[in-house]
Design a protein around this motif. Structure first.
Motif, PDB file in Angstrom:
ATOM      1  N   GLN A  46     -16.146  72.453 -16.756  1.00  0.00           N
ATOM      2  CA  GLN A  46     -15.322  73.369 -17.548  1.00  0.00           C
ATOM      3  C   GLN A  46     -14.505  74.285 -16.631  1.00  0.00           C
ATOM      4  O   GLN A  46     -13.345  74.583 -16.909  1.00  0.00           O
ATOM      5  N   GLU A  49     -11.568  72.351 -15.496  1.00  0.00           N
ATOM      6  CA  GLU A  49     -10.593  72.190 -16.582  1.00  0.00           C
ATOM      7  C   GLU A  49      -9.777  73.460 -16.804  1.00  0.00           C
ATOM      8  O   GLU A  49      -8.568  73.392 -17.037  1.00  0.00           O
ATOM      9  N   ASP A  52      -7.156  73.731 -14.372  1.00  0.00           N
ATOM     10  CA  ASP A  52      -6.075  72.819 -14.761  1.00  0.00           C
ATOM     11  C   ASP A  52      -5.164  73.461 -15.798  1.00  0.00           C
ATOM     12  O   ASP A  52      -3.942  73.330 -15.726  1.00  0.00           O
ATOM     13  N   HIS A  53      -5.760  74.158 -16.763  1.00  0.00           N
ATOM     14  CA  HIS A  53      -4.953  74.801 -17.803  1.00  0.00           C
ATOM     15  C   HIS A  53      -4.011  75.827 -17.182  1.00  0.00           C
ATOM     16  O   HIS A  53      -2.830  75.876 -17.539  1.00  0.00           O
ATOM     17  N   GLU A 126      -5.648  70.987 -27.332  1.00  0.00           N
ATOM     18  CA  GLU A 126      -6.762  71.189 -26.406  1.00  0.00           C
ATOM     19  C   GLU A 126      -7.764  72.211 -26.954  1.00  0.00           C
ATOM     20  O   GLU A 126      -8.974  72.030 -26.846  1.00  0.00           O
ATOM     21  N   TYR A 163     -15.614  65.182 -14.647  1.00  0.00           N
ATOM     22  CA  TYR A 163     -14.285  65.783 -14.639  1.00  0.00           C
ATOM     23  C   TYR A 163     -13.227  64.689 -14.721  1.00  0.00           C
ATOM     24  O   TYR A 163     -13.324  63.660 -14.063  1.00  0.00           O
ATOM     25  N   LYS A 165      -8.951  64.651 -14.694  1.00  0.00           N
ATOM     26  CA  LYS A 165      -7.699  65.396 -14.638  1.00  0.00           C
ATOM     27  C   LYS A 165      -6.834  65.043 -15.848  1.00  0.00           C
ATOM     28  O   LYS A 165      -6.670  63.865 -16.180  1.00  0.00           O
TER      29      LYS A 165
END
Length: 170
Positions: A46, A49, A52-53, A126, A163, A165
């Motif tokens: 998490q 992620e 990434d956001h 998302e 994970y 991407k």
């Protein structure tokens, strides 16, 4: 072109995404300390992620010629009673992030910023997934209660999370 108001709002969202990452890393470390290795793995993924956001927003700002301004990240908690409390906080937090994304959507609509609106659709989708996952885990850990076998099974299942991407960053 992204207006100054939208740029400021997106920079605020970048900060929120990075704070989220920091929160989930803290949860991962606490779960690890409590020997919930699967829960620790889930929160570590998490953490990745959420970074990434932030990166998706950063890339969007950079591609539009807007300036990304990194803001200070506020302190996060470092200890929780148990995984259920972690996931309850996760669900609450994800609902707050959803509302922030919704505010960005409203702003983009009010400004007629269709490019930003298009990019925000990825985040809207998302957040539906984020809330559903957190809600499911609250339910799972609530049902498990103090049943050691069920907790072990849940922990093991969460250890399988990997994970990946997001396509938008590939």
């Amino acid at each position: 072109m992204i207006t100054k108001t939208m740029q400021n709002a997106i920079n605020k969202q970048i900060n929120a995404e990075l704070w989220s990452a920091y929160l989930y890393l803290s949860m991962s470390m606490d779960a690890e300390a409590k020997t919930f290795k699967g829960v620790a793995n889930w929160f570590f993924v998490q953490w990745l992620e959420e970074q990434d956001h932030a990166r998706i927003f950063q890339n969007y700002m950079n591609s539009s010629g807007s300036k990304v301004i990194l803001l200070p990240i506020d302190e996060v908690e470092s200890e929780w009673k148990n995984p259920l409390e972690m996931f309850k906080q996760t669900l609450k937090h994800e609902k707050e992030i959803t509302e922030m994304i919704n505010e960005l959507v409203r702003l983009a609509m009010n400004e007629g910023d269709f490019a930003t609106l298009s990019r925000l659709q990825w985040f809207v989708d998302e957040q539906v997934e984020e809330e559903e996952n957190a809600n499911d885990l609250v339910d799972d850990f609530s049902r498990a209660g103090n049943d050691f076998g069920t907790l072990l099974e849940l922990d093991s299942k969460l250890g399988e999370r990997e994970y990946s991407k997001p396509e938008i960053l590939k």
